[in-house]
Structure formats: C-alpha cells, structure tokens
Design an enzyme around this catalytic site. Sequence first.
Site, PDB file in Angstrom:
ATOM      1  N   SER A   1       4.236   5.335  -3.028  1.00 14.78           N
ATOM      2  CA  SER A   1       5.618   4.827  -3.060  1.00 14.78           C
ATOM      3  C   SER A   1       6.071   4.858  -4.495  1.00 14.78           C
ATOM      4  CB  SER A   1       5.699   3.374  -2.570  1.00 14.78           C
ATOM      5  OG  SER A   1       5.354   3.280  -1.213  1.00 14.78           O
TER       6      SER A   1
ATOM      7  N   ASN B   1       8.974   3.192  -6.401  1.00 20.49           N
ATOM      8  CA  ASN B   1      10.113   2.265  -6.429  1.00 20.49           C
ATOM      9  C   ASN B   1       9.659   1.009  -7.134  1.00 20.49           C
ATOM     10  OD1 ASN B   1       8.600   2.166  -3.609  1.00 20.49           O
ATOM     11  ND2 ASN B   1       9.240   0.080  -4.094  1.00 20.49           N
TER      12      ASN B   1
ATOM     13  N   ALA C   1      -1.104  -8.233   4.667  1.00 23.06           N
ATOM     14  CA  ALA C   1      -2.355  -8.890   5.064  1.00 23.06           C
ATOM     15  C   ALA C   1      -3.218  -9.094   3.821  1.00 23.06           C
ATOM     16  CB  ALA C   1      -3.096  -8.041   6.093  1.00 23.06           C
TER      17      ALA C   1
ATOM     18  N   HIS D   1      -5.104   2.333   1.578  1.00 26.47           N
ATOM     19  CA  HIS D   1      -5.970   1.460   0.763  1.00 26.47           C
ATOM     20  C   HIS D   1      -6.948   2.334  -0.015  1.00 26.47           C
ATOM     21  CE1 HIS D   1      -5.496  -1.844   4.113  1.00 26.47           C
ATOM     22  NE2 HIS D   1      -4.391  -1.687   3.396  1.00 26.47           N
TER      23      HIS D   1
HETATM   24  C1  LIG Z   1       3.108   0.430   5.077  1.00 30.17           C
HETATM   25  C2  LIG Z   1       2.084  -0.189   4.175  1.00 30.17           C
HETATM   26  C3  LIG Z   1       1.313  -1.256   4.650  1.00 30.17           C
HETATM   27  C4  LIG Z   1       0.355  -1.839   3.808  1.00 30.17           C
HETATM   28  N1  LIG Z   1      -0.292  -2.959   4.245  1.00 30.17           N
HETATM   29  C5  LIG Z   1      -1.148  -3.599   3.426  1.00 30.17           C
HETATM   30  C6  LIG Z   1      -1.730  -4.837   3.807  1.00 30.17           C
HETATM   31  O1  LIG Z   1      -1.435  -5.392   4.873  1.00 30.17           O
HETATM   32  N2  LIG Z   1      -2.594  -5.427   2.940  1.00 30.17           N
HETATM   33  C7  LIG Z   1      -2.944  -4.846   1.754  1.00 30.17           C
HETATM   34  O2  LIG Z   1      -3.777  -5.413   1.041  1.00 30.17           O
HETATM   35  N3  LIG Z   1      -2.387  -3.687   1.367  1.00 30.17           N
HETATM   36  C8  LIG Z   1      -1.492  -3.056   2.158  1.00 30.17           C
HETATM   37  N4  LIG Z   1      -0.882  -1.917   1.736  1.00 30.17           N
HETATM   38  C9  LIG Z   1      -1.264  -1.377   0.423  1.00 30.17           C
HETATM   39  C10 LIG Z   1      -0.615  -2.191  -0.696  1.00 30.17           C
HETATM   40  O3  LIG Z   1       0.779  -2.068  -0.639  1.00 30.17           O
HETATM   41  C11 LIG Z   1      -1.192  -1.700  -2.015  1.00 30.17           C
HETATM   42  O4  LIG Z   1      -2.576  -2.020  -2.016  1.00 30.17           O
HETATM   43  C12 LIG Z   1      -0.553  -2.369  -3.233  1.00 30.17           C
HETATM   44  O5  LIG Z   1       0.836  -2.180  -3.256  1.00 30.17           O
HETATM   45  C13 LIG Z   1      -1.189  -1.767  -4.496  1.00 30.17           C
HETATM   46  O6  LIG Z   1      -0.599  -2.370  -5.618  1.00 30.17           O
HETATM   47  P1  LIG Z   1      -0.550  -1.612  -7.025  1.00 30.17           P
HETATM   48  O7  LIG Z   1       0.227  -2.475  -7.931  1.00 30.17           O
HETATM   49  O8  LIG Z   1      -1.929  -1.286  -7.449  1.00 30.17           O
HETATM   50  O9  LIG Z   1       0.132  -0.199  -6.739  1.00 30.17           O
HETATM   51  P2  LIG Z   1       1.570   0.210  -6.106  1.00 30.17           P
HETATM   52  O10 LIG Z   1       2.107  -0.892  -5.270  1.00 30.17           O
HETATM   53  O11 LIG Z   1       1.352   1.520  -5.453  1.00 30.17           O
HETATM   54  O12 LIG Z   1       2.481   0.371  -7.374  1.00 30.17           O
HETATM   55  C14 LIG Z   1       2.257   1.348  -8.353  1.00 30.17           C
HETATM   56  C15 LIG Z   1       3.589   1.680  -8.995  1.00 30.17           C
HETATM   57  O13 LIG Z   1       3.355   2.505 -10.137  1.00 30.17           O
HETATM   58  C16 LIG Z   1       4.425   3.442 -10.242  1.00 30.17           C
HETATM   59  N5  LIG Z   1       3.991   4.570 -11.075  1.00 30.17           N
HETATM   60  C17 LIG Z   1       3.087   5.525 -10.768  1.00 30.17           C
HETATM   61  N6  LIG Z   1       2.938   6.392 -11.785  1.00 30.17           N
HETATM   62  C18 LIG Z   1       3.770   5.979 -12.775  1.00 30.17           C
HETATM   63  C19 LIG Z   1       4.058   6.460 -14.077  1.00 30.17           C
HETATM   64  N7  LIG Z   1       3.408   7.516 -14.578  1.00 30.17           N
HETATM   65  N8  LIG Z   1       5.002   5.820 -14.808  1.00 30.17           N
HETATM   66  C20 LIG Z   1       5.647   4.722 -14.325  1.00 30.17           C
HETATM   67  N9  LIG Z   1       5.396   4.226 -13.082  1.00 30.17           N
HETATM   68  C21 LIG Z   1       4.455   4.830 -12.318  1.00 30.17           C
HETATM   69  C22 LIG Z   1       4.686   3.804  -8.797  1.00 30.17           C
HETATM   70  O14 LIG Z   1       5.969   4.374  -8.634  1.00 30.17           O
HETATM   71  C23 LIG Z   1       4.518   2.477  -8.085  1.00 30.17           C
HETATM   72  O15 LIG Z   1       5.746   1.793  -7.948  1.00 30.17           O
HETATM   73  C24 LIG Z   1       0.105  -1.309   2.522  1.00 30.17           C
HETATM   74  C25 LIG Z   1       0.878  -0.250   2.039  1.00 30.17           C
HETATM   75  C26 LIG Z   1       1.872   0.288   2.852  1.00 30.17           C
HETATM   76  C27 LIG Z   1       2.730   1.408   2.312  1.00 30.17           C
END
Ligand SMILES: Cc1cc2nc3c(=O)[nH]c(=O)nc-3n(C[C@H](O)[C@H](O)[C@H](O)COP(=O)(O)OP(=O)(O)OC[C@H]3O[C@@H](n4cnc5c(N)ncnc54)[C@H](O)[C@@H]3O)c2cc1C
Length: 518
Positions: free
Chosen positions: A116, A118, A129, A439
Amino acid sequence: MSRYPSSVDVAIVGSGPTGAAYARILSEEAPEASIAMFEVGPTVSDPPGAHVKNIEDADRRAEAQRRSEGPGAGAATVNNPGAVTSGMRRARPGTYLLLEGYQAEGEDGLPVVAFSSNVGGMAAHWTAACPRPGGSERITFLPDMDELLDEADRLLGVTTDAFDSAPFTALVRERLAAAVDEGRVDQTKVQRMPLAVHRRDDGRLVWSGSDVVLGDVTRANANFSLFDESLVTRVIVVEGRATGVAVRDLRTGAAYEVAARFVVVAADALRTPQVLWASGVRPPALGRMLNDQAQVVYAARLRDVEPPAQDQVAASGALTEQSGVSWVPFTDDVPFHGQIMQLDASPVPLADDDPVIPGSIVGLGLFCAKDLQWDDRVEFSEDDQDFYGMPAMRIHYTLTERDHAVLDRARAQIVELAKAVGEPLGDRPFTMPLGASLHYQGTTRMGAADDGRSVCGPDSEVWGVAGLYVAGNNVIPTATACNPTLTSVALAVRGARRIAGELAYVGNRHYTAGTRTK
Ligand SMILES: Cc1cc2nc3c(=O)[nH]c(=O)nc-3n(C[C@H](O)[C@H](O)[C@H](O)COP(=O)(O)OP(=O)(O)OC[C@H]3O[C@@H](n4cnc5c(N)ncnc54)[C@H](O)[C@@H]3O)c2cc1C
C-alpha cells in the site's frame, strides 16, 4: 522552494503503524526532538493515516482505496469473501501487486505479494487483528517483550470487546472451544480476538490506523512534520553512520537531502530492504529469511439459530463486512493461528430463497508458520527499476516439505473447526495463493548478535551503521503464524526509546531533557 527542513533530529521513512510508533514514542519521550516523516503515497484520510473503513461515504472510501494503490490504481481488486473462492491474482482494495518478479521459475514465489502506498500504509486497510505471539513465535532474547506488547496495545488502541454486542459471537467461541480447548492452557484457549478497533459513544466502530498510533500527542507536537508524496531514495551514510536521507518530492520531481541524526526506515517488509540496498547498506542477511504465512480458508453457516433482534443487528456494526472475530491461538503442537470472522456475506453463492441470518456466516482462516530458509529472499536489480524508480525486486520463495505437511494439517483442522461451528459451506477448504496473508516478515531481521544471520540488533539499529534503524514486520526474526503488526509495533517502541535516550545523551542546543537509557 523545498517543503522539507534542511536538518532534523530524526527522519522516519514510511507512515505505517511502525513508523508512526517511532513518532509517537519520540513525541512522548523526547518532545523537543525534531521529527520528519516521509511517505511516498498521498494522504487519503482525515486525520492523516486513518483507516479508510471509517469513511462513511462508499464512493469516498473507494476513492481513498484507489489512491492507495500506487501503480496498481484502477486494477480490479477483490474483497475478502470473494478472495476465498476466486483464486485470481488480484489485490485487496487499497493494495497493489508486484507486477513482475513475484515468482522465479521452478519456485512457488509469492504470486499475490502486495503493498500500500498512502499515509498510514497497509494499516489504513487492515483487519486490525492484534493477537500476541506465543510459543516459538516469541523472540526469546528480548526480556521486556511483554511490556513492549502492552505498549503496542496502548499505541494501537487494542480492545477485546468491540463486537460483544454482535450476534452469535459467544456461540461461535463456545463451539470452537468445545472442539479445540482440551489440553490447552488458558492463554492458548479459544478467545475473543484482540482488535485495534473501538466503539464510539454513538455505537459506530472506529478502526485504528496510523492516526491512532500517532495520537493527539504527535499531532500536537510542533516539532513533528509529515510529508506525503515524498519518496526517500536512499539513506545517506558517512563513515558508518546514517547522516540523513535523500528525498524526491513527487509533487515537483525535485530531489533534496535532509540531514538527520537518526534515520528510521519503516517502509514495509519489501521496501525497507530496498531502501537499504539502494543506500549501499547490504549486509548478508538483507532481504533473506523472507517469510509469509500460508493461509487456508473455509466457511460455515450457523443453521440452528434464531434471527437476532433488529436492535442487536444495528448495534453489531452492520456497515462493516465483519461482525465478530474469534481467535484460536497458535501453539507449537498445533502450528496455525486461527482467525474466525463472522461475515456479512457468504464467500460461496447461496440459493436466493435461502436468506442469510446476520452474523450466521462464519469465515474461518488458518495462518501457518513458515519453515524459515536462508534462500527465501527478495533481491534487487542493479539495472532495472520499479514504478517509483527504485531498484526492481525479484522474489525467491519455496515451500518446504514441512510447510506442505503443516498445510495438510491446517486443511484437515479447518474442516473440523467448520463442522464444529455449523454446516460447512463449499466442498473443501481453499488454500490462498502465497502472499495473500499480507504478513511478510524477516527481511531485515533482528538478532541477538551480529553473526551474519541478522540485519539489526535488539534495538532495531542496523549492525555496523550507527543511527540507522529499521522497523516493520521485516524486523521479526521468528516464524510467526499470528498477525504480526502488534509485534512489530512493540519492537518499534524499543527502538524509539533507544533513540530518545541517545538524543538526550548526545544533546544539542534545542534538547536538554531526559537521561540516557543505554
Ligand atoms: C487488507 C489487509 C488486512 C490486514 N490485516 C491485518 C491484521 O488483521 N493484523 C495484522 O497484524 N496485520 C494485518 N495486515 C498487515 C498490516 O497492515 C501490516 O502488518 C502493517 O501495516 C505493517 O506496518 P508497517 O508500518 O511496517 O508498514 P506499512 O503499513 O506497509 O507502511 C509502510 C509505508 O512506507 C511507505 N514507503 C515505502 N517505501 C517508501 C519510500 N522509499 N519512501 C517513503 N515512503 C515509503 C509505504 O508507502 C507505506 O505507506 C493487513 C493488511 C491488509 C492490506
């Protein structure tokens, strides 16, 4: 004119829940530190990072999802119940798929690996969850893990009672418990799924996104700035220390450098190693031990139940596609994590003259822990580039015999669970295409020591690069079966506390408070 500062104390790359956790803890524990968060995607919700499910208007919600889909915007997506039987290579709303390089010849690959782009990252679209890891899922070398998980619960706004008023949730749990609880300790018995969801006073459900993790304290922090549509192309490293980031402003195309004392890369499990690789930070374990949770799904219908009263249906959050989530915890003996959700629609077609009682369709999902392999990895190209101009990815991924044996067990187990709940729907369980779990873990894994098998230490600081931290599911070194975000937010809390302590220790003319913690 640049919209960025020339220097900050902390630069955070990515605005998902793990990047947001750094901003929140720093805002609480080092309020005088200047923080810049860079996010490649646009702001799609208000407050920034809010879950799109909280957008009441369906068209505006669909627009927010489309704007999160980066290069995939406009491609057909598939929602949860549909995904069960379609088996198509489609992304979930708000996400987009890797178009090339997702499967090497002769390997299983990750055909539906997704991203994603955004403000809020995937957590603007997630199911929320938040189970705790158990048994071999736990990171044994972190003595403070339980306290960190408590903090992660606080940051994500985790509750267990959001669906207590929904029809049949207690009945579903009772039936599941009768099938699996024997011999389990209290912690691993069937229970309510902890969810990053709460109910407003007017009864409406609010799904946590990065907005909740950031919280009012970060939004009120005059030293915190969030820059959307800003691609970090690399971390600047000078003599073994991170000194800033190179950023491209996607609104103008202009490139800038922002100096920083600390850099946190929280850019998801595939793009975090991508940023490190592009920065010339390429330890042997970078991108390796990639793991996804193979997923088996099935559905059942409660047959012997009376329709609930109308006011109970209204109170259950009828606007959402799920209304009640139960948890069958992972154990080392039964190595799957069960997420059992009551759905508003059947994943398989039902006869028109067979109306669905709200809450009576039960979707069952079992996530399997991976047999970790060094060669399961994401690689990056020296020559080819992705949509954003970053090094193109290629996935190498195979299931082992043990993985297949666990999947066989999961398929048998899910049939037992479906029968225990009610009448199974469809002939047999469906095994989701790999990557469907969303995940992905392990690609910048944490280790107790710098032995070449990990990328960062227990505080998430990259081995050999002072001031460079990594965050996200990519940091988790174990083969979890449970949803990993709570764990990765807990790890982010530890890293953020370390930076807060270091800032106090280093000191500068703006910053005097606090004491060094390490
Ligand atoms: C439909 C769906 C259901 C889910 N259900 C669950 C659940 O029930 N429980 C659970 O534990 N997890 C769930 N997940 C997974 C969960 O959303 C992720 O584990 C979590 O969002 C990871 O967090 P993060 O901050 O590591 O990464 P992300 O949320 O992926 O955020 C990373 C961000 O970094 C940005 N980025 C990437 N590269 C760059 C760059 N070079 N420069 C600037 N920005 C950048 C991306 O655009 C993104 O916005 C689900 C995901 C989805 C899509």
